[in-house]
Scaffold this motif. Structure first.
Motif, short mmCIF file in Angstrom:
data_model
loop_
_atom_site.label_atom_id
_atom_site.label_comp_id
_atom_site.label_asym_id
_atom_site.label_seq_id
_atom_site.Cartn_x
_atom_site.Cartn_y
_atom_site.Cartn_z
N GLN A 248 2.58 -4.72 -11.97
CA GLN A 248 4.04 -4.84 -11.98
C GLN A 248 4.54 -5.95 -12.90
O GLN A 248 5.73 -6.04 -13.17
N ILE B 202 4.62 -9.98 0.09
CA ILE B 202 5.00 -9.13 -1.05
C ILE B 202 5.29 -9.91 -2.34
O ILE B 202 5.43 -9.31 -3.39
N LEU C 254 -1.80 -8.70 -10.27
CA LEU C 254 -2.00 -10.12 -9.96
C LEU C 254 -3.02 -10.32 -8.84
O LEU C 254 -3.86 -11.22 -8.89
N THR C 255 -3.00 -9.44 -7.82
CA THR C 255 -3.94 -9.60 -6.70
C THR C 255 -5.38 -9.38 -7.17
O THR C 255 -6.26 -10.21 -6.92
N MET D 53 4.74 -12.89 -5.46
CA MET D 53 3.60 -13.26 -6.32
C MET D 53 2.76 -14.37 -5.69
O MET D 53 1.53 -14.35 -5.80
N THR E 222 10.33 -14.56 -11.43
CA THR E 222 9.85 -15.87 -11.00
C THR E 222 9.16 -15.75 -9.64
O THR E 222 9.44 -14.83 -8.89
N GLU F 206 -9.11 -0.33 -13.55
CA GLU F 206 -7.66 -0.17 -13.63
C GLU F 206 -7.33 1.18 -14.27
O GLU F 206 -7.94 1.56 -15.26
C1 LIG Z 1 11.15 -5.03 -10.02
C2 LIG Z 1 10.30 -6.01 -9.28
C3 LIG Z 1 10.75 -7.31 -9.14
C4 LIG Z 1 9.97 -8.25 -8.45
N1 LIG Z 1 10.43 -9.52 -8.36
C5 LIG Z 1 9.65 -10.48 -7.81
C6 LIG Z 1 10.04 -11.83 -7.85
O1 LIG Z 1 11.11 -12.19 -8.37
N2 LIG Z 1 9.21 -12.76 -7.29
C7 LIG Z 1 8.01 -12.42 -6.73
O2 LIG Z 1 7.29 -13.31 -6.24
N3 LIG Z 1 7.60 -11.13 -6.70
C8 LIG Z 1 8.39 -10.15 -7.22
N4 LIG Z 1 7.97 -8.85 -7.24
C9 LIG Z 1 6.70 -8.53 -6.59
C10 LIG Z 1 5.50 -8.83 -7.50
O3 LIG Z 1 5.70 -8.19 -8.73
C11 LIG Z 1 4.24 -8.30 -6.83
O4 LIG Z 1 4.02 -9.03 -5.63
C12 LIG Z 1 2.97 -8.40 -7.64
O5 LIG Z 1 3.15 -8.25 -9.01
C13 LIG Z 1 2.03 -7.32 -7.11
O6 LIG Z 1 0.75 -7.49 -7.65
P1 LIG Z 1 -0.45 -6.56 -7.13
O7 LIG Z 1 -1.61 -6.87 -7.97
O8 LIG Z 1 -0.59 -6.71 -5.66
O9 LIG Z 1 0.05 -5.07 -7.35
P2 LIG Z 1 0.32 -4.31 -8.72
O10 LIG Z 1 0.94 -5.19 -9.71
O11 LIG Z 1 1.03 -3.07 -8.34
O12 LIG Z 1 -1.14 -3.95 -9.23
C14 LIG Z 1 -1.87 -2.87 -8.76
C15 LIG Z 1 -2.67 -2.31 -9.93
O13 LIG Z 1 -3.47 -1.22 -9.46
C16 LIG Z 1 -3.45 -0.19 -10.41
N5 LIG Z 1 -3.78 1.07 -9.76
C17 LIG Z 1 -3.01 1.80 -8.91
N6 LIG Z 1 -3.67 2.91 -8.51
C18 LIG Z 1 -4.90 2.87 -9.09
C19 LIG Z 1 -6.02 3.72 -9.04
N7 LIG Z 1 -6.04 4.83 -8.31
N8 LIG Z 1 -7.12 3.39 -9.77
C20 LIG Z 1 -7.13 2.24 -10.50
N9 LIG Z 1 -6.08 1.40 -10.59
C21 LIG Z 1 -4.97 1.71 -9.88
C22 LIG Z 1 -2.04 -0.25 -10.95
O14 LIG Z 1 -1.94 0.41 -12.21
C23 LIG Z 1 -1.80 -1.75 -11.04
O15 LIG Z 1 -2.19 -2.29 -12.26
C24 LIG Z 1 8.72 -7.88 -7.90
C25 LIG Z 1 8.29 -6.56 -8.02
C26 LIG Z 1 9.05 -5.63 -8.73
C27 LIG Z 1 8.55 -4.23 -8.89
#
Ligand SMILES: Cc1cc2nc3c(=O)[nH]c(=O)nc-3n(C[C@H](O)[C@H](O)[C@H](O)COP(=O)(O)OP(=O)(O)OC[C@H]3O[C@@H](n4cnc5c(N)ncnc54)[C@H](O)[C@@H]3O)c2cc1C
Length: 458
Positions: free
Chosen positions: A40, A438, A12-13, A440, A57, A32
């Motif tokens: 996630q 932390i 998402l970020t 979404m 959510t 990716e």
């Molecule tokens: C079980 C669970 C429940 C949650 N519940 C909630 C909730 O109810 N409400 C809420 O607001 N938030 C919740 N969260 C948190 C939310 O999911 C995260 O804040 C958000 O999805 C994180 O997004 P991100 O892009 O920062 O990280 P990520 O989704 O982790 O994305 C990082 C990406 O980088 C990629 N990557 C990693 N290493 C490398 C590399 N070396 N080279 C290339 N790509 C790489 C990964 O494959 C991934 O696609 C929950 C999280 C989990 C795990």
């Protein structure tokens, strides 16, 4: 050199950052390692159930969230907010769930908190401001509100959001809004009143306490982001990615699924991956500078989606239930997605999203499927009084080793190290959930704002 920004990670970020740059007419390349976008976030559809493996959510906590959904309407993503009837949160105490009180009358009547603490709240506006900058969430709440509020409101809330330990999470990093209420206004009550009275711009009003998902599941949000960014601007299945600063900018090298090694030059790079994955990505960073970042602890979570095809339409009128640690049960909490949103379960059925593990119970991650199934079903039956003879028609287990980063006392040193890294290596932005929150909503806000205009204007 191509005037490109490389964004590492299509969660998402990363996707929000890429969408924001694309909107400004900039060139981006998202790299990716997996063969799918979303990180996630992932939704599944099966037997009339729509269930999530990660987040269920988020909250429309910042204008950036509402604005993103507005942008993404053109790419087929429709914002869903939870039904009003399902806004009640439940807390487990003494063998049953109790409604977390909303409003004065319910707050006086609830048996979740002691009379002593309820009366103490009257004096909260006059209590002294804390002096320990690294005070934990539990310490702060005990000091200002009392022990029963810590055990039956804050501890389960922290389990639900951080899967964490309120004794170890540091308030100014983990709950900065709460910390600021005390430190800016002198008290939670006075701060909340002052904030309510503050004049708001139309943009401020876009931020609400509404709970969001997307029609068809939260993955529709990242799918729409993917369409907005454009397939050709996203590389999937890129393994062994590493960066190197050079005189011409940043060189990113990775191996494609077919074994071909690719190399790209870019003006700037934004990382959105976990702290534990950074040393491999940034091999040139000295260990002394990296260590304060990589020591970040993550709470593991196992999420179990349990669907019942027919409960005669008997659903709980609530968002879900959370379990205080002092009640010593085997789950952190359970969400009721079918009560919040239409179409998450068959018409007569129900869906539960059960969370287990967390920072206090990492051993749960090593339980096998049979053990987890037995434990979760026993807890669901006991806590929600489900008849023992009703069998689930769907049960899916999702293990997340690095689910939620814990903003503990080490966070100050981590933020400093990130600042040092970014000023030492121009054009490198270290983003992701290792800082700025932390949830979404935090991820969307960071993705939409992290790239400074002077860097975006290349
Ligand atoms: C079980 C669970 C429940 C949650 N519940 C909630 C909730 O109810 N409400 C809420 O607001 N938030 C919740 N969260 C948190 C939310 O999911 C995260 O804040 C958000 O999805 C994180 O997004 P991100 O892009 O920062 O990280 P990520 O989704 O982790 O994305 C990082 C990406 O980088 C990629 N990557 C990693 N290493 C490398 C590399 N070396 N080279 C290339 N790509 C790489 C990964 O494959 C991934 O696609 C929950 C999280 C989990 C795990």
């Amino acid at each position: 050199m191509r005037q490109t920004t490389i964004i590492i990670g299509a969660g998402l970020t990363g996707l929000t950052a890429a969408h924001t740059l694309r909107k400004q007419g900039k060139e981006v390349l998202v790299v990716e390692k997996e063969n799918r976008i979303g990180g996630q976030i992932r939704t599944f559809e099966e037997q009339g159930f729509v269930y999530e493996s990660g987040p269920n959510t988020g909250m429309v906590a910042y204008p950036e969230v509402a604005e993103l959904f507005t942008d993404l309407a053109a790419y087929g993503c429709k914002l869903l907010t939870a039904r009003e009837e399902a806004k009640q949160r439940w807390i487990w105490k003494g063998e049953r769930f109790h409604a977390l009180p909303i409003g004065l009358k319910a707050s006086v009547q609830t048996t979740l908190f002691s009379w002593h603490d309820k009366l103490r709240i009257l004096a909260e506006p006059f209590r002294e401001v804390g002096t320990d900058a690294d005070e934990s969430v539990a310490q702060l709440v005990r000091r200002r509100l009392g022990d029963s509020f810590e055990r039956y409101a804050v501890d389960p809330f922290i389990s639900g959001v951080y899967a964490g330990d309120p004794e170890r999470l540091v308030t100014r990093y983990a709950l900065p809004k709460l910390y600021n209420l005390e430190h800016t206004y002198g008290s939670f009550v006075r701060g909340a009143i002052a904030k309510m009275r503050q004049p708001k711009t139309p943009r401020d009003l876009l931020a609400t306490k509404k709970v969001f998902s997307a029609e068809g599941g939260i993955q529709r949000l990242v799918d729409a982001l993917g369409r907005s960014v454009g397939e050709t601007n996203i590389v999937l299945g890129a393994s062994n990615l590493h960066l190197q600063p050079s005189d011409q900018g940043w060189k990113a090298e990775y191996t494609q699924a077919d074994g071909t090694v690719c190399s790209i030059l870019a003006q700037q790079v934004v990382t959105t991956i976990g702290a534990y994955a950074l040393p491999q990505l940034l091999p040139f960073v000295p260990q002394t500078l990296m260590e304060p970042i990589t020591c970040l602890r993550y709470a593991p979570i196992v999420q179990v989606s349990v669907g019942f095809a027919d409960v005669q339409g008997q659903r709980n009128e609530a968002f879900g239930g959370l379990v205080p640690s002092c009640e010593n049960r085997h789950i952190l909490g359970v969400l009721f997605p079918a009560s919040c949103f239409e179409g998450r379960a068959p018409k007569q059925g129900d869906l539960f999203s059960v969370f287990v593990g967390g920072i206090k119970h990492p051993e749960v991650l090593d339980m096998n499927d049979a053990e987890l199934t037995q434990m979760v079903l026993a807890e669901l039956r006991h806590m929600l009084r489900l008849p023992a003879d009703v069998q689930p028609s769907l049960l899916k287990i999702f293990r997340h080793r690095h689910a939620i980063p814990q903003y503990e006392v080490s966070s100050g040193a981590r933020f400093k190290a990130i600042d040092a890294l970014q000023s030492q290596y121009r054009g490198l932005i270290v983003a992701g959930n290792l800082r700025n929150g932390i949830g979404m909503a935090d991820r969307i806000k960071q993705g939409a704002t992290i790239i400074p205009q002077e860097l975006a204007d290349i």
